[in-house]
Design a protein around this motif. Structure first.
Motif, short mmCIF file in Angstrom:
data_model
loop_
_atom_site.label_atom_id
_atom_site.label_comp_id
_atom_site.label_asym_id
_atom_site.label_seq_id
_atom_site.Cartn_x
_atom_site.Cartn_y
_atom_site.Cartn_z
N VAL A 34 -1.80 -58.37 57.05
CA VAL A 34 -0.41 -58.63 58.04
C VAL A 34 -0.68 -59.55 59.13
O VAL A 34 0.31 -59.52 59.15
CB VAL A 34 -0.35 -56.92 58.20
CG1 VAL A 34 -0.33 -56.21 56.71
CG2 VAL A 34 -1.71 -56.26 59.02
N LEU A 35 -1.97 -59.65 59.72
CA LEU A 35 -2.06 -60.52 60.49
C LEU A 35 -2.85 -61.35 60.07
O LEU A 35 -4.01 -61.14 59.66
CB LEU A 35 -2.51 -59.91 62.30
CG LEU A 35 -1.30 -58.53 62.27
CD1 LEU A 35 -2.30 -58.10 63.73
CD2 LEU A 35 0.10 -59.28 62.68
N LEU B 203 -3.81 -49.28 67.72
CA LEU B 203 -2.90 -48.13 66.71
C LEU B 203 -3.32 -48.57 65.16
O LEU B 203 -2.51 -48.02 64.86
CB LEU B 203 -1.56 -47.77 67.10
CG LEU B 203 -1.50 -47.17 67.87
CD1 LEU B 203 -0.01 -46.88 68.94
CD2 LEU B 203 -1.97 -45.98 68.64
N HIS B 204 -3.79 -49.80 65.15
CA HIS B 204 -3.65 -50.13 63.68
C HIS B 204 -5.33 -51.44 63.80
O HIS B 204 -5.39 -51.62 64.94
CB HIS B 204 -2.74 -51.58 63.60
CG HIS B 204 -2.54 -52.06 62.26
ND1 HIS B 204 -1.85 -51.34 61.36
CD2 HIS B 204 -2.73 -53.66 61.61
CE1 HIS B 204 -1.38 -51.77 60.47
NE2 HIS B 204 -2.64 -53.06 60.38
N PRO B 205 -5.58 -50.90 62.65
CA PRO B 205 -7.46 -51.30 62.03
C PRO B 205 -6.86 -53.37 62.49
O PRO B 205 -6.19 -53.82 62.30
CB PRO B 205 -7.62 -51.50 61.09
CG PRO B 205 -6.43 -51.00 60.26
CD PRO B 205 -5.39 -50.15 61.21
N VAL B 206 -8.65 -53.61 63.19
CA VAL B 206 -8.63 -55.22 63.94
C VAL B 206 -9.72 -55.86 62.75
O VAL B 206 -10.49 -54.94 62.76
CB VAL B 206 -8.88 -55.55 64.82
CG1 VAL B 206 -9.06 -56.67 65.58
CG2 VAL B 206 -7.72 -54.80 66.71
N ASP B 207 -9.39 -56.59 62.06
CA ASP B 207 -10.60 -57.12 61.00
C ASP B 207 -11.51 -57.61 62.24
O ASP B 207 -12.93 -57.95 62.21
CB ASP B 207 -9.78 -57.63 60.14
CG ASP B 207 -9.10 -56.47 59.27
OD1 ASP B 207 -9.61 -55.27 59.35
OD2 ASP B 207 -8.49 -57.48 58.11
N SER B 208 -11.01 -58.48 62.60
CA SER B 208 -11.74 -60.03 63.48
C SER B 208 -10.50 -60.09 64.45
O SER B 208 -9.93 -60.28 64.38
CB SER B 208 -12.01 -60.71 62.55
OG SER B 208 -10.80 -61.78 61.71
N CYS C 241 -6.48 -61.42 63.22
CA CYS C 241 -6.30 -60.89 61.49
C CYS C 241 -6.84 -59.04 61.38
O CYS C 241 -7.61 -58.75 62.10
CB CYS C 241 -7.57 -61.14 60.60
SG CYS C 241 -7.43 -62.81 61.00
N SER C 242 -6.26 -58.76 61.04
CA SER C 242 -5.88 -57.22 59.85
C SER C 242 -4.69 -57.03 58.95
O SER C 242 -4.20 -57.89 58.33
CB SER C 242 -5.04 -56.26 62.04
OG SER C 242 -4.85 -55.14 61.12
N SER C 243 -5.68 -56.25 58.53
CA SER C 243 -4.97 -55.73 56.94
C SER C 243 -4.89 -54.26 56.93
O SER C 243 -5.50 -53.21 57.68
CB SER C 243 -6.30 -56.69 56.10
OG SER C 243 -7.56 -55.74 56.01
N VAL C 244 -4.31 -53.94 55.98
CA VAL C 244 -4.33 -52.33 55.42
C VAL C 244 -4.12 -52.61 54.16
O VAL C 244 -4.57 -53.36 53.54
CB VAL C 244 -2.60 -52.36 55.88
CG1 VAL C 244 -3.05 -52.64 57.42
CG2 VAL C 244 -1.77 -52.91 54.22
N ARG C 245 -4.68 -51.32 53.42
CA ARG C 245 -5.29 -51.10 52.28
C ARG C 245 -4.00 -50.62 51.19
O ARG C 245 -4.03 -49.96 51.92
CB ARG C 245 -6.09 -49.94 51.54
CG ARG C 245 -7.08 -49.44 50.33
CD ARG C 245 -7.93 -49.23 50.66
NE ARG C 245 -9.43 -49.20 51.66
CZ ARG C 245 -9.96 -49.87 51.30
NH1 ARG C 245 -9.52 -51.08 49.68
NH2 ARG C 245 -11.15 -50.40 51.70
N GLY C 246 -3.48 -50.95 50.17
CA GLY C 246 -2.66 -50.68 49.49
C GLY C 246 -3.07 -50.34 47.92
O GLY C 246 -4.43 -50.10 47.43
#
Length: 257
Positions: A24-25, A58-63, A12-17
């Motif tokens: 996003v995942l 290159l993209h953060p991983v939440d879990s 799982c991954s997310s971005v801040r908006g």
């Protein structure tokens, strides 16, 4: 399937908006065997590039988990993360934006050799020439800047740069979408040759199922940050199960006479 080279679990991954964090995942599960070519298809915004960048860290991983060559890398940092870089490479969607515009082709390909290998100047030059030959580029292009190359030549330089570190896996993000049909076929044949001669695994990101069916051993279809369907190219094209797969199949051009 052989023991997985890359194994992703519940990623799982997310971005801040502007409205806060946006996923996003959403629980991605994916495995790639050594030497396998896996296609990752989906519409714009499905999360394909986000997944590629998460694998590369290159993209953060939440879990979730990302195991590469038997090692958990989802939360590596610093020197530990740097050590896996040579084995995991990427060809970005726009190679012109991925190159230093002030660097000639010889430097673009040579930089990874200087960073990761202890070579003499003569050895480095020979290795660059070998890589150029492998991707079908003439020596005379070594002195050119990226903007002086055609689209197909830039993609070949990008592939040569990725090959410089002897990776186990190369991720390719839409590597042929901007190329004409003849050059597209040449790049696809080059990728097949790389797999056959070096055993390098490929994660091939695109939205054109016709192109992917000609190259990939297996296809995975993404929609809204999830893998909604996977299987052999023939099965997915003949009997699509998800709405996204049906849309992608319907988008494949059909010749009419």
């Amino acid at each position: 399937m052989a023991e997985a080279l890359l194994e992703i679990g519940a990623l799982c991954s997310s971005v801040r908006g502007p409205a806060g964090r946006h996923a996003v995942l959403n629980g991605i599960d994916l495995a790639i065997a050594p030497g396998e070519i896996v296609g990752l298809a989906g519409g714009s915004g499905a999360g394909k590039t986000s997944l590629a960048r998460a694998i590369l860290r290159l993209h953060p991983v939440d879990s979730g988990s990302i195991r590469f060559e038997g090692r958990e890398i989802a939360h590596l940092a610093g020197k530990a993360l740097r050590r896996i870089r040579p084995r995991l490479q990427m060809v970005f969607q726009d190679p012109l934006a991925a190159f230093n515009p002030r660097a000639r082709v010889e430097r673009v390909i040579g930089d990874p050799l200087r960073i990761w290998h202890s070579l003499s100047r003569t050895q480095e030059r020979q290795r660059i020439l070998t890589l150029m030959d492998r991707v079908g580029l003439p020596e005379r292009l070594l002195g050119r800047f990226p903007h002086e190359l055609s689209g197909g030549q830039r993609q070949r330089v990008a592939i040569a740069r990725a090959l410089a570190t002897d990776p186990a896996l190369i991720i390719l993000d839409e590597p042929v979408s901007a190329l004409d049909v003849a050059v597209r076929a040449q790049i696809l044949n080059l990728l097949l040759d790389i797999r056959e001669t070096s055993g390098t695994a490929l994660l091939f990101i695109a939205h054109d199922l016709a192109v992917m069916a000609a190259l990939c051993d297996r296809l995975c279809v993404m929609d809204a940050g999830r893998i909604v369907e996977s299987g052999s190219p023939d099965r997915l094209v003949a009997v699509p199960q998800s709405e996204m797969t049906r849309l992608l199949v319907a988008a494949v051009p059909k010749m009419r006479f």
